[in-house]
Write a protein that holds these residues in place. Structure first.
Motif, PDB file in Angstrom:
ATOM      1  N   LEU A 200       0.789  -1.060  -0.116  1.00  0.00           N
ATOM      2  CA  LEU A 200      -0.306   0.145  -0.410  1.00  0.00           C
ATOM      3  C   LEU A 200       0.818   1.075   0.253  1.00  0.00           C
ATOM      4  CD1 LEU A 200      -3.406  -0.867   2.277  1.00  0.00           C
ATOM      5  CD2 LEU A 200      -2.989  -0.969   0.053  1.00  0.00           C
ATOM      6  N   PHE A 201       1.770   1.397   1.034  1.00  0.00           N
ATOM      7  CA  PHE A 201       2.979   2.103   0.851  1.00  0.00           C
ATOM      8  C   PHE A 201       3.909   2.865  -0.706  1.00  0.00           C
ATOM      9  CE2 PHE A 201       2.451   2.277   5.556  1.00  0.00           C
ATOM     10  CZ  PHE A 201       1.486   3.184   5.739  1.00  0.00           C
ATOM     11  N   THR A 202       3.822   1.850  -1.080  1.00  0.00           N
ATOM     12  CA  THR A 202       4.455   1.373  -2.340  1.00  0.00           C
ATOM     13  C   THR A 202       4.384   2.417  -3.734  1.00  0.00           C
ATOM     14  OG1 THR A 202       5.994   0.127  -1.606  1.00  0.00           O
ATOM     15  CG2 THR A 202       6.384  -0.016  -3.740  1.00  0.00           C
ATOM     16  N   ALA A 203       2.821   1.704  -3.570  1.00  0.00           N
ATOM     17  CA  ALA A 203       1.848   1.716  -4.984  1.00  0.00           C
ATOM     18  C   ALA A 203       1.029   3.682  -4.490  1.00  0.00           C
ATOM     19  CB  ALA A 203       0.185   1.174  -4.074  1.00  0.00           C
ATOM     20  N   ALA A 204       1.384   3.727  -3.317  1.00  0.00           N
ATOM     21  CA  ALA A 204       0.475   5.348  -2.836  1.00  0.00           C
ATOM     22  C   ALA A 204       1.991   6.167  -3.493  1.00  0.00           C
ATOM     23  CB  ALA A 204       0.370   6.110  -1.462  1.00  0.00           C
ATOM     24  N   ALA A 205       2.997   6.157  -3.313  1.00  0.00           N
ATOM     25  CA  ALA A 205       3.710   6.714  -3.741  1.00  0.00           C
ATOM     26  C   ALA A 205       4.540   6.519  -4.766  1.00  0.00           C
ATOM     27  CB  ALA A 205       6.122   5.814  -3.500  1.00  0.00           C
ATOM     28  N   ALA A 206       4.309   5.684  -5.876  1.00  0.00           N
ATOM     29  CA  ALA A 206       4.214   5.143  -7.798  1.00  0.00           C
ATOM     30  C   ALA A 206       3.695   6.034  -7.704  1.00  0.00           C
ATOM     31  CB  ALA A 206       3.874   3.893  -7.363  1.00  0.00           C
ATOM     32  N   GLY A 207       2.214   5.885  -7.417  1.00  0.00           N
ATOM     33  CA  GLY A 207       1.155   6.854  -7.470  1.00  0.00           C
ATOM     34  C   GLY A 207       1.577   8.926  -8.288  1.00  0.00           C
ATOM     35  N   ILE A 208       2.314   8.929  -6.804  1.00  0.00           N
ATOM     36  CA  ILE A 208       2.500  10.295  -6.775  1.00  0.00           C
ATOM     37  C   ILE A 208       3.522  10.273  -7.422  1.00  0.00           C
ATOM     38  CG2 ILE A 208       4.144  12.277  -5.146  1.00  0.00           C
ATOM     39  CD1 ILE A 208       2.552  10.727  -2.292  1.00  0.00           C
ATOM     40  N   LEU A 209       4.334   9.377  -7.264  1.00  0.00           N
ATOM     41  CA  LEU A 209       5.377   9.638  -8.727  1.00  0.00           C
ATOM     42  C   LEU A 209       4.785   9.475 -10.667  1.00  0.00           C
ATOM     43  CD1 LEU A 209       8.481   9.547 -10.220  1.00  0.00           C
ATOM     44  CD2 LEU A 209       8.331   6.816  -9.920  1.00  0.00           C
ATOM     45  N   LEU A 210       3.819   9.297 -10.454  1.00  0.00           N
ATOM     46  CA  LEU A 210       2.833   9.241 -11.935  1.00  0.00           C
ATOM     47  C   LEU A 210       2.350  10.402 -11.893  1.00  0.00           C
ATOM     48  CD1 LEU A 210       1.332   5.545 -11.808  1.00  0.00           C
ATOM     49  CD2 LEU A 210       2.658   6.412 -13.551  1.00  0.00           C
ATOM     50  N   ASN A 211       1.897  11.508 -10.979  1.00  0.00           N
ATOM     51  CA  ASN A 211       2.212  12.839 -10.737  1.00  0.00           C
ATOM     52  C   ASN A 211       2.858  13.748 -11.054  1.00  0.00           C
ATOM     53  OD1 ASN A 211       0.764  15.510  -9.435  1.00  0.00           O
ATOM     54  ND2 ASN A 211      -1.083  14.548  -9.838  1.00  0.00           N
ATOM     55  N   ILE A 212       4.503  13.313 -10.989  1.00  0.00           N
ATOM     56  CA  ILE A 212       4.874  13.824 -11.133  1.00  0.00           C
ATOM     57  C   ILE A 212       5.494  13.987 -13.027  1.00  0.00           C
ATOM     58  CG2 ILE A 212       7.920  15.009 -10.790  1.00  0.00           C
ATOM     59  CD1 ILE A 212       7.379  13.374  -7.641  1.00  0.00           C
ATOM     60  N   SER A 213       5.189  12.879 -13.191  1.00  0.00           N
ATOM     61  CA  SER A 213       5.642  12.418 -14.671  1.00  0.00           C
ATOM     62  C   SER A 213       4.501  13.029 -15.209  1.00  0.00           C
ATOM     63  CB  SER A 213       4.989  10.814 -15.108  1.00  0.00           C
ATOM     64  OG  SER A 213       4.105  10.496 -15.196  1.00  0.00           O
TER      65      SER A 213
END
Length: 396
Positions: free
Chosen positions: A355-368
């Motif tokens: 869950l925490f890694t998924a949230a971080a990946a979502g934020i990385l996608l938003n930065i992209s």
């Protein structure tokens, strides 16, 4: 249309999104195969752990898309409260945390298990990104830039280490050092800190007999191999290597693993990569690492093109965290480094990590989406109201 608005209108990085989704979706099959024998014996149902993990994967995918839609810049003001909450959780786990295998790493909330170190590592990444972005003009100053950064690093790493959880503490320390290096912190301060931290880690590693035996077992020392703990420490890696050997080049086939049948402890957790190597062979094992390599490449490119310093450092920190954990986990199962307790991101069974890694990946996608790498197409269309060939523009 300004440059900022154009960046806000971009698409998320598709290769990164597909890589993360593929890892999560395939992890359901991996965990089912690796856990079926243990679950059948422990819970009288070969699908027990499969369904728990499947639910977490579905929630994780939802979390990715939710966080990918939230402007990452909104998190900047929340990094300090989040890190304070993480530190509080790390203190709580030392007092009331459930002790598993001699370490207090989990807090139980009824049927839910929460591992504060998973939250703390990402909370630290985002707060370091915010601090270095805020202090960019004084980043070389020891008291104004380096001290505020290193205080948080020492606090989180120290609390994780005394659980005790040396492998996670060392991983968080290395991630922090990498971020400070990217943030252009004074190289002398950074070099002294790195050497001092690694020296403390080495002393800490040999301070407990079980950790010393684990290292001696990895080095093949006879005294360790003759002890009961040393034999147990070597057993896991030996069984993992047997799994890779069974898999060969093409693998024995999905669901056909022999090592999962109670030979390999933690076959669905920290050592799931060896089961993947057995069932899908060298090709499958390399394909999995290729996904993380793609995440590393896309993550670094996103960091390079991020529209601001906070986004740049956050994207770098997220990418380093995910990929460091993945390649350390793979190295452990291949017997290249001593056994640690780091999970394979998106793959290993576990709720907090997914869950925490998924949230971080979502934020990385938003930065992209705001990096300008994938702008939405701007198409001109005739304005039926205007005359003389005038046009209005729409973003699609």
């Amino acid at each position: 249309m300004t440059d900022t608005k154009e960046k806000d209108a971009g698409y998320v990085d598709l290769p990164l999104l597909l890589s993360v989704l593929a890892l999560l979706i395939f992890s359901v099959a991996f965990v089912y195969s690796a856990s079926s024998a243990y679950a059948s014996m422990r819970f009288n149902s070969s699908e027990y752990l499969f369904w728990l993990h499947a639910i977490r994967v579905v929630v994780g995918i939802v979390v990715i898309f939710i966080f990918a839609r939230i402007d990452y810049r909104k998190w900047k003001k929340m990094t300090k409260p989040a890190l304070l909450a993480a530190v509080f959780c790390l203190l709580v786990v030392l007092v009331v945390g459930a002790r598993i295998k001699g370490a207090a790493r989990w807090v139980h909330f009824g049927p839910l298990n929460f591992q504060p170190s998973e939250f703390a590592k990402f909370a630290l990444v985002f707060h370091l990104a915010a601090l270095m972005a805020m202090k960019k003009n004084m980043i070389k100053d020891f008291s104004k830039a380096f001290t505020p950064v290193i205080v948080w690093v020492v606090c989180v790493v120290g609390l994780v280490a005394i659980q005790p959880n040396l492998s996670t503490a060392l991983a968080i320390f290395l991630i922090s050092i990498a971020m400070m290096l990217a943030g252009n912190i004074n190289r002398i301060h950074l070099a002294i800190t790195t050497c001092g931290g690694l020296l403390i880690a080495a002393v800490y590693a040999v301070s407990a007999p079980y950790r010393m035996l684990r290292i001696e077992s990895f080095l093949g020392m006879q005294s360790a191999q003759q002890s009961e703990f040393g034999q147990r420490a070597a057993y896991q890696v030996q069984q993992a290597m047997i799994a890779f050997g069974n898999g060969g080049f093409w693998g024995v086939g999905p669901g056909q693993s022999h090592q999962r049948d109670l030979f390999l402890p933690e076959s669905y957790g920290d050592f799931i990569y060896s089961i993947i190597g057995e069932e899908y062979g060298f090709i499958g094992a390399i394909a999995l690492l290729a996904c993380f390599a793609l995440i590393a490449i896309r993550g670094m490119k996103i960091a390079k093109h991020a529209p601001d310093d906070f986004g740049r450092y956050a994207a770098f920190g997220i990418t380093v965290t995910i990929c460091l954990y993945a390649f350390v986990n793979a190295a452990v199962t291949c017997g290249l480094i001593p056994t640690t307790g780091l999970p394979m991101p998106f793959i290993s069974y576990g709720g907090s990590s997914v869950l925490f890694t998924a949230a971080a990946a979502g934020i990385l996608l938003n930065i992209s989406a705001r990096s300008g790498l994938h702008p939405k197409h701007i198409r001109a269309r005739p304005n039926p109201i205007a005359l003389g060939g005038e046009f209005e523009y729409s973003v699609r």
